[in-house]
Write a protein that holds these residues in place. Sequence first.
Motif, PDB file in Angstrom:
ATOM      1  N   MET A   1      26.600  -6.582  51.277  1.00  0.00           N
ATOM      2  CA  MET A   1      27.708  -5.899  52.002  1.00  0.00           C
ATOM      3  C   MET A   1      28.597  -7.398  52.732  1.00  0.00           C
ATOM      4  O   MET A   1      30.053  -7.494  52.526  1.00  0.00           O
ATOM      5  CB  MET A   1      27.158  -5.060  52.446  1.00  0.00           C
ATOM      6  CG  MET A   1      27.483  -3.628  52.017  1.00  0.00           C
ATOM      7  SD  MET A   1      28.273  -3.072  50.476  1.00  0.00           S
ATOM      8  CE  MET A   1      27.581  -1.812  50.054  1.00  0.00           C
TER       9      MET A   1
ATOM     10  N   ILE B   1      29.920  -9.187  49.309  1.00  0.00           N
ATOM     11  CA  ILE B   1      31.332  -8.865  49.561  1.00  0.00           C
ATOM     12  C   ILE B   1      32.189  -8.818  50.104  1.00  0.00           C
ATOM     13  O   ILE B   1      33.216  -7.667  50.139  1.00  0.00           O
ATOM     14  CB  ILE B   1      30.530  -6.563  49.697  1.00  0.00           C
ATOM     15  CG1 ILE B   1      29.692  -6.875  48.020  1.00  0.00           C
ATOM     16  CG2 ILE B   1      32.212  -6.194  48.697  1.00  0.00           C
ATOM     17  CD1 ILE B   1      29.268  -5.655  47.350  1.00  0.00           C
ATOM     18  N   LYS B   2      31.847  -8.213  51.747  1.00  0.00           N
ATOM     19  CA  LYS B   2      33.409  -8.538  52.268  1.00  0.00           C
ATOM     20  C   LYS B   2      34.372  -9.259  52.631  1.00  0.00           C
ATOM     21  O   LYS B   2      35.028  -9.972  52.930  1.00  0.00           O
ATOM     22  CB  LYS B   2      32.645  -8.048  54.221  1.00  0.00           C
ATOM     23  CG  LYS B   2      33.840  -7.942  55.050  1.00  0.00           C
ATOM     24  CD  LYS B   2      33.494  -7.721  56.731  1.00  0.00           C
ATOM     25  CE  LYS B   2      34.167  -8.065  57.589  1.00  0.00           C
ATOM     26  NZ  LYS B   2      34.996  -8.995  57.601  1.00  0.00           N
TER      27      LYS B   2
ATOM     28  N   TYR C   1      36.053 -10.098  49.714  1.00  0.00           N
ATOM     29  CA  TYR C   1      36.941  -9.059  49.744  1.00  0.00           C
ATOM     30  C   TYR C   1      38.293  -9.665  51.142  1.00  0.00           C
ATOM     31  O   TYR C   1      39.903  -9.735  50.286  1.00  0.00           O
ATOM     32  CB  TYR C   1      36.501  -8.095  50.424  1.00  0.00           C
ATOM     33  CG  TYR C   1      37.902  -6.538  51.157  1.00  0.00           C
ATOM     34  CD1 TYR C   1      38.350  -6.316  49.485  1.00  0.00           C
ATOM     35  CD2 TYR C   1      37.790  -6.758  52.003  1.00  0.00           C
ATOM     36  CE1 TYR C   1      39.565  -5.120  50.441  1.00  0.00           C
ATOM     37  CE2 TYR C   1      39.145  -5.806  52.854  1.00  0.00           C
ATOM     38  CZ  TYR C   1      39.746  -5.186  51.460  1.00  0.00           C
ATOM     39  OH  TYR C   1      40.800  -4.148  51.916  1.00  0.00           O
TER      40      TYR C   1
ATOM     41  N   ARG D   1      37.190  -4.687  45.870  1.00  0.00           N
ATOM     42  CA  ARG D   1      36.125  -4.446  46.484  1.00  0.00           C
ATOM     43  C   ARG D   1      35.793  -3.526  44.975  1.00  0.00           C
ATOM     44  O   ARG D   1      34.595  -3.690  44.549  1.00  0.00           O
ATOM     45  CB  ARG D   1      35.890  -3.139  47.527  1.00  0.00           C
ATOM     46  CG  ARG D   1      34.911  -2.238  47.240  1.00  0.00           C
ATOM     47  CD  ARG D   1      35.153  -0.674  48.569  1.00  0.00           C
ATOM     48  NE  ARG D   1      36.428   0.018  48.372  1.00  0.00           N
ATOM     49  CZ  ARG D   1      36.640   0.817  47.307  1.00  0.00           C
ATOM     50  NH1 ARG D   1      36.090   1.043  46.493  1.00  0.00           N
ATOM     51  NH2 ARG D   1      38.002   1.216  47.394  1.00  0.00           N
TER      52      ARG D   1
ATOM     53  N   SER E   1      33.802  -6.015  42.942  1.00  0.00           N
ATOM     54  CA  SER E   1      32.618  -6.307  43.752  1.00  0.00           C
ATOM     55  C   SER E   1      31.290  -5.589  43.207  1.00  0.00           C
ATOM     56  O   SER E   1      29.548  -5.919  42.434  1.00  0.00           O
ATOM     57  CB  SER E   1      32.782  -7.187  44.938  1.00  0.00           C
ATOM     58  OG  SER E   1      33.726  -7.755  45.294  1.00  0.00           O
ATOM     59  N   PHE E   2      31.446  -4.619  43.359  1.00  0.00           N
ATOM     60  CA  PHE E   2      30.594  -3.632  42.907  1.00  0.00           C
ATOM     61  C   PHE E   2      30.496  -3.563  41.182  1.00  0.00           C
ATOM     62  O   PHE E   2      29.353  -2.609  40.626  1.00  0.00           O
ATOM     63  CB  PHE E   2      31.113  -1.979  43.453  1.00  0.00           C
ATOM     64  CG  PHE E   2      31.288  -2.034  44.824  1.00  0.00           C
ATOM     65  CD1 PHE E   2      30.153  -1.446  45.018  1.00  0.00           C
ATOM     66  CD2 PHE E   2      31.996  -2.358  46.117  1.00  0.00           C
ATOM     67  CE1 PHE E   2      29.258  -1.135  46.418  1.00  0.00           C
ATOM     68  CE2 PHE E   2      31.416  -2.248  47.281  1.00  0.00           C
ATOM     69  CZ  PHE E   2      30.077  -1.430  47.785  1.00  0.00           C
TER      70      PHE E   2
ATOM     71  N   MET F   1      27.905  -6.404  41.014  1.00  0.00           N
ATOM     72  CA  MET F   1      26.668  -5.458  41.334  1.00  0.00           C
ATOM     73  C   MET F   1      25.984  -4.460  40.051  1.00  0.00           C
ATOM     74  O   MET F   1      24.542  -4.303  40.014  1.00  0.00           O
ATOM     75  CB  MET F   1      26.826  -5.227  42.549  1.00  0.00           C
ATOM     76  CG  MET F   1      27.045  -5.996  43.485  1.00  0.00           C
ATOM     77  SD  MET F   1      27.075  -5.428  45.390  1.00  0.00           S
ATOM     78  CE  MET F   1      25.893  -4.580  45.523  1.00  0.00           C
TER      79      MET F   1
END
Length: 499
Positions: A179, A182-183, A186, A192, A195-196, A199
Motif C-alpha cells: 500500500m 500505491i500511495k 498515487y 488508484r 494501481s489496483f 495488482m
Amino acid sequence: MGARKYMLTIWSLGENLLFGGLTFGWALLVIILKDEGVYAGLCTASNTSENVSTTTPPIDSSEEYVQTCIAQERQLNLVFTVAVVVRALSGPFIGQLLYRRGVRATRIVMVICLSAGLLMIAFTSVDIPWLLFPGLTFMAVGGEALFSSNIQAAYLFQSGSSFVVSLMSGMFDASASVMLIIKIVYDRGVARLYSFLTMAGAFILLASISSIFFLPKTFFKDGEPVRYRKRSTPDVTVTAVSDGKVYQRRASITSAEFRSNIIPPLQHCVLSPVFLSHVLWFSILQLRWYFYLGAFNTWITLVSKGSEEQIHFFTDVSLYVQLCSVVMALVSGVVLGFERRRCSDKPTSIQRRLRPSLSLQAIACILAIVLSSVILVPSTDILYFVFIVAIALRTLIYGMGAAYIQMIFPVEYFGFLFGVLMCAGGVIGCFQYLLFVWMETNPISPQKVNIFLLVLTVISLIHPVHIWIICRRAAIKAANGERRVDKLENYDFLLRKRK
C-alpha cells in the motif's frame, strides 16, 4: 524433493509478501480515499472540525491542516471493522475446506475472493463508495485463504518448521507495505484505479501458475506431500499381565485403530485448556492490534494536532517500519527454534511441546502492555518507539498464533484449529468499532479507551502463566517418578508425540 520443497516455500513466501496482508495497509489507503473525497458527503458543519484538538493553526503558518470529519472517520473505520471481522469468521470455513479438499480447492476460493476484492476497490469512487465494504472484505478473506494454504509449506520441513511459520507470518505482515508503493505512485499522479487493476492482474497470473503447476492438490505433511506417501498397516506390541508375569506379542491392527490411538479426536483438541487459553490470549492481543490499526489515522491526527504534513510523514514511517516485520519474524523464528532445541531433552512431552512457546507469548503480552501505556502520551516524540513496538507485537501475535498450533496439534487439524482461533478473535474484534465510537465521544475518551485496553492486555498474561503452571507441574511429577496425575493425563494424551 529437496530442491522442490525450497522452491515451493520461496514461492509461497513471495505470494504472502505481495498479496497476503494487504488489509493491514489500511492506514495509507484511508489517506488516499479521504483525498479523493470518498464518504466526504457525510460531512456537515456540525461534525467537521478544523482539527481534532480544536486548536487553531497560526495565521502566518505555511503548513497545511486537515479537516477531520467524524462521520467520515466512523464510516471508514466501519469498513475496516467489517472486513477484519468477516476475515476472522471465515477462518473455520477455510480450515474445513483445507482439511477436506486440500490446498488447490482452497486456493481457487482464494483467487476468486482476492481478485474480486482488488477489482472492487479499484472501481470504488465518490459515486459508489459502498464498494469499499465488499471490496476490503473479499480482499481480507482472500488474504486469509492465501496465508492458510501457503503456510502448509512449513510441513515440508521435518526440522525448522516453526521457523518457516514465523517467516510466513512476517511476509504476511510486510505485505502491507504494498500500500505504501500505491500511495507513492498515487502522489506522483497514478490513479488508484490503475494501481489496483495492475495488482489484480498480477495476482491472478501468479496465483494461477502456482496453483496449477507447483502446489499439490492435497496438503503437506511430515516432510512429504500426502499424495506421495503410502500408508501401511502397522504392527504393534501388545502387553498383557497374567499370574504376575508379563507377556508380549506382535499384533496387526487396522489403520483406523492405529490412527485413533495416535491422533486425539478433534473435539478434544478444540476443548483442551491449552487451546482455549491460547484463544483468549490471541483474541485480546488481536483486539489491541485491530484498534491500533483501525484508529491509526485518527490517533495520528490527534498527536500531530491536524498537521497534514506530519500525518503523511508519520503514516509513511509506520509503513517503512512495518517492512522490518520480516526481520522480526526471522528473529522470533530463530528464538523459537532455539527454545525447541533447548526443550527437546525435557522428560515429558508436555514440556517438550508447550515450554518452547512460553517466552515469546509472554513477550507478546509485555509488548501489548507497553504499547497501551506509551500510546497514552500525546507526543510525536514517542511515535517511532510506538511503531516498533506495534509491529513487533503484530509479528508475535500471528506468528505464535500459528506456530503454537503447529507445534502441539496434528497437521490434519491445523486448518480447522487455526480457523477457530481466527473466528474467536474476529468475534472479539467486533468491539474495535465500539471502542472507536467511544474514543470520539469527548476529548478525554481516547485516554479512557487506551486504559481499558491496558487492563485487557494485562489479562492476556493468563495464557503464558497457565502454560508455565502446566509445565512446572509436569516437571515436578517427572522428578518424583510419577508419569501421570489427574488432569495432566489428559494433557499427555493430547500432546503425545506421534510416531
